[in-house]
Design an enzyme around this catalytic site. Sequence first.
Site, PDB file in Angstrom:
ATOM      1  N   THR A   1      16.344  59.334   4.998  1.00 60.95           N
ATOM      2  CA  THR A   1      17.625  59.575   5.965  1.00 60.95           C
ATOM      3  C   THR A   1      18.880  59.309   4.981  1.00 60.95           C
ATOM      4  O   THR A   1      20.078  59.643   5.651  1.00 60.95           O
ATOM      5  CB  THR A   1      17.433  58.739   7.088  1.00 60.95           C
ATOM      6  OG1 THR A   1      17.250  57.267   6.874  1.00 60.95           O
ATOM      7  CG2 THR A   1      16.280  59.402   7.696  1.00 60.95           C
TER       8      THR A   1
ATOM      9  N   HIS B   1      17.177  50.753   0.846  1.00 58.44           N
ATOM     10  CA  HIS B   1      17.806  49.478   1.155  1.00 58.44           C
ATOM     11  C   HIS B   1      16.911  48.316   1.180  1.00 58.44           C
ATOM     12  O   HIS B   1      15.549  48.739   0.768  1.00 58.44           O
ATOM     13  CB  HIS B   1      18.526  49.461   2.495  1.00 58.44           C
ATOM     14  CG  HIS B   1      17.588  49.840   3.540  1.00 58.44           C
ATOM     15  ND1 HIS B   1      16.511  49.052   3.963  1.00 58.44           N
ATOM     16  CD2 HIS B   1      17.746  50.872   4.457  1.00 58.44           C
ATOM     17  CE1 HIS B   1      16.144  49.561   5.075  1.00 58.44           C
ATOM     18  NE2 HIS B   1      16.736  50.829   5.280  1.00 58.44           N
TER      19      HIS B   1
ATOM     20  N   HIS C   1      13.201  48.765   2.583  1.00 59.19           N
ATOM     21  CA  HIS C   1      12.439  49.510   2.095  1.00 59.19           C
ATOM     22  C   HIS C   1      11.454  48.882   0.818  1.00 59.19           C
ATOM     23  O   HIS C   1      10.284  48.734   0.681  1.00 59.19           O
ATOM     24  CB  HIS C   1      13.243  50.784   1.178  1.00 59.19           C
ATOM     25  CG  HIS C   1      13.501  51.903   2.398  1.00 59.19           C
ATOM     26  ND1 HIS C   1      14.859  52.359   2.329  1.00 59.19           N
ATOM     27  CD2 HIS C   1      13.018  52.323   3.299  1.00 59.19           C
ATOM     28  CE1 HIS C   1      14.873  52.914   3.242  1.00 59.19           C
ATOM     29  NE2 HIS C   1      13.911  53.017   3.976  1.00 59.19           N
TER      30      HIS C   1
ATOM     31  N   LYS D   1      16.762  52.132  17.422  1.00 59.35           N
ATOM     32  CA  LYS D   1      17.973  52.873  17.380  1.00 59.35           C
ATOM     33  C   LYS D   1      18.634  52.863  19.003  1.00 59.35           C
ATOM     34  O   LYS D   1      17.484  53.138  19.934  1.00 59.35           O
ATOM     35  CB  LYS D   1      17.908  54.306  16.838  1.00 59.35           C
ATOM     36  CG  LYS D   1      17.576  54.563  15.612  1.00 59.35           C
ATOM     37  CD  LYS D   1      18.730  53.668  14.711  1.00 59.35           C
ATOM     38  CE  LYS D   1      18.334  53.738  13.320  1.00 59.35           C
ATOM     39  NZ  LYS D   1      19.444  53.128  12.420  1.00 59.35           N
TER      40      LYS D   1
ATOM     41  N   ARG E   1      19.500  59.373  15.863  1.00 54.82           N
ATOM     42  CA  ARG E   1      20.241  59.381  14.546  1.00 54.82           C
ATOM     43  C   ARG E   1      21.035  60.725  14.432  1.00 54.82           C
ATOM     44  O   ARG E   1      20.352  61.943  14.873  1.00 54.82           O
ATOM     45  CB  ARG E   1      18.997  59.388  13.633  1.00 54.82           C
ATOM     46  CG  ARG E   1      18.265  58.099  13.568  1.00 54.82           C
ATOM     47  CD  ARG E   1      17.038  58.324  12.798  1.00 54.82           C
ATOM     48  NE  ARG E   1      16.433  56.786  12.572  1.00 54.82           N
ATOM     49  CZ  ARG E   1      16.481  55.891  11.434  1.00 54.82           C
ATOM     50  NH1 ARG E   1      17.410  55.989  10.803  1.00 54.82           N
ATOM     51  NH2 ARG E   1      15.806  55.121  11.746  1.00 54.82           N
TER      52      ARG E   1
ATOM     53  N   GLN F   1       4.310  61.886  12.685  1.00 55.49           N
ATOM     54  CA  GLN F   1       3.894  60.386  11.924  1.00 55.49           C
ATOM     55  C   GLN F   1       2.369  60.408  12.166  1.00 55.49           C
ATOM     56  O   GLN F   1       1.797  59.891  11.175  1.00 55.49           O
ATOM     57  CB  GLN F   1       4.659  59.193  12.027  1.00 55.49           C
ATOM     58  CG  GLN F   1       4.220  58.132  11.214  1.00 55.49           C
ATOM     59  CD  GLN F   1       5.231  56.892  11.121  1.00 55.49           C
ATOM     60  OE1 GLN F   1       6.462  57.151  11.225  1.00 55.49           O
ATOM     61  NE2 GLN F   1       4.711  55.717  10.902  1.00 55.49           N
TER      62      GLN F   1
ATOM     63  N   ASP G   1       8.551  47.716  12.688  1.00 48.58           N
ATOM     64  CA  ASP G   1       9.504  48.548  13.228  1.00 48.58           C
ATOM     65  C   ASP G   1       8.483  49.913  13.428  1.00 48.58           C
ATOM     66  O   ASP G   1       8.838  50.720  14.209  1.00 48.58           O
ATOM     67  CB  ASP G   1      10.843  48.898  12.759  1.00 48.58           C
ATOM     68  CG  ASP G   1      10.763  49.103  11.503  1.00 48.58           C
ATOM     69  OD1 ASP G   1       9.840  49.440  10.512  1.00 48.58           O
ATOM     70  OD2 ASP G   1      11.953  50.052  11.061  1.00 48.58           O
TER      71      ASP G   1
ATOM     72  N   LYS H   1      19.852  40.334  10.694  1.00 49.60           N
ATOM     73  CA  LYS H   1      19.076  41.410   9.949  1.00 49.60           C
ATOM     74  C   LYS H   1      19.641  41.079   8.444  1.00 49.60           C
ATOM     75  O   LYS H   1      20.693  41.118   8.086  1.00 49.60           O
ATOM     76  CB  LYS H   1      19.183  42.590  10.314  1.00 49.60           C
ATOM     77  CG  LYS H   1      18.044  43.551   9.674  1.00 49.60           C
ATOM     78  CD  LYS H   1      18.237  44.767  10.549  1.00 49.60           C
ATOM     79  CE  LYS H   1      17.010  45.919   9.980  1.00 49.60           C
ATOM     80  NZ  LYS H   1      17.124  47.212  10.603  1.00 49.60           N
TER      81      LYS H   1
ATOM     82  N   LYS I   1      22.734  43.019   5.357  1.00 52.08           N
ATOM     83  CA  LYS I   1      23.906  43.435   5.814  1.00 52.08           C
ATOM     84  C   LYS I   1      24.997  42.714   5.031  1.00 52.08           C
ATOM     85  O   LYS I   1      25.121  41.651   5.056  1.00 52.08           O
ATOM     86  CB  LYS I   1      24.112  43.362   7.239  1.00 52.08           C
ATOM     87  CG  LYS I   1      22.911  44.420   7.910  1.00 52.08           C
ATOM     88  CD  LYS I   1      23.164  45.914   7.604  1.00 52.08           C
ATOM     89  CE  LYS I   1      22.218  46.799   8.700  1.00 52.08           C
ATOM     90  NZ  LYS I   1      22.329  48.183   8.416  1.00 52.08           N
ATOM     91  N   THR I   2      25.943  43.539   4.581  1.00 53.06           N
ATOM     92  CA  THR I   2      27.316  42.985   3.930  1.00 53.06           C
ATOM     93  C   THR I   2      28.480  43.369   4.743  1.00 53.06           C
ATOM     94  O   THR I   2      28.456  44.166   5.381  1.00 53.06           O
ATOM     95  CB  THR I   2      27.296  43.254   2.302  1.00 53.06           C
ATOM     96  OG1 THR I   2      27.779  44.807   2.391  1.00 53.06           O
ATOM     97  CG2 THR I   2      25.849  42.920   1.606  1.00 53.06           C
TER      98      THR I   2
END
Length: 415
Positions: A43, A48, A51, A85, A89, A176, A197, A238, A241-242
């Site tokens: 996506t 990140h 992953h 979500k 998306r 999937q 998830d 989480k 995240k910055t």
Amino acid sequence: MDTNVFDTLKERGYVYQLTHEEEIKKILNSSTPVTFYLGIDPTADSLHIGHFFALMMFRYLQDAGHKGILVIGGATALIGDPSGKSDMRKMLTKEQVAHNVEEVKKLASRFIKIDGDNPAIILSNAEWINPYSYIDFMRDIGIHFNVNTMLAADAYSKRLEEGGLTFLEMGYMLMQSYDFVHLNKEYGCTLQIGGSDQWGNIVSGTNLGRKLNFANNDERDIMFGLTCPLLMTREGKKMGKTESGTLWVARDKTTVFDFYQYFYNVNDDDTEMLLRLFTRVPLDEIIQLCKEDIRGAKRLMAYEITKLVHGKEEADKVLKTITEIFDKNKIASDMPNFDIDKKLIESGISINDLLFMCEFVGSKSEGRRLIKQGGISLNGDKIEDVDFVVGVGDIQDGCLILKRGKKNYLKVVVK
């Protein structure tokens, strides 16, 4: 074959949910290779931190002698996984997905073996889903899915609460699930791994396999599912995240320096967890180091993760840069200090407010003048923007080094 890989994964914190714990432990700890797969939807044109958590588990299984398949969702990315979500998306074009597939393949190869001994197979599920006609797919696969059961799954129930669940998204789980069935049939794949998830999608895949086997009087092996937990800080946030967004693997999205700094600046309490998950340092050494030298443990952790993702050469460059910052102009270890609350930095503070708060300038107008004239530096970098915001990513070894003019230094100790 490593006949203790399941125990290693569990001990280091990778094991979270399992469809059949004893059976999975038995097959992973056996001397007979098992074929497993991990799916990643492209996506974005990068990966990140979430992953590479799952990819680390993939590599452990590979190193133990098991056969790995990485499925990049060239088809499923066109739908979009609704898991976690609150809104649909953003839909990607086929061209965007095709580009992302190739980028993700390149990045994934940093973590898993794609050549040499026991290489992974990398596939796109577009290979088997795209040729399937809609009517045939719904007749063969859709008939085995109960809508009421699907709506009870977290992936759909949360979207349903928002009132925006689409029929397009409903098809994601079917696709999937079919991936697992296809891989089981064509490659003998019996285990799917992934983040927690994906638990609902993984379980639906194992159930679809069971239903199809029953319908076809097929006695294929049972299909299993195993997830790792989502990466969360001790505070329940989480990880990854910055202030500027997601912590990416691609260097053009997150610089190697910022990547290192992110991990070095995590809470002390999260250091042991990250060392367990992303390094091969023995657990007893990790526990001892975190207890006796937490700063040393954080340096080791940040370096090892940076080396894992970006390679030793890039990780060494970061250490060299940091060393130069603190050794520049042979800054004395007894330079003036000023203590500051880390919360002020976490929320972001303008460079001029920081200068004034630390009494490094007599007034804010003086601070603005010096900044515009290029007379202020932070960690060795000249700051010429009066609106520059200092954040946690600027913290070096627990402090900030301010310089005014040529000879005036101040060490701001962040506590």
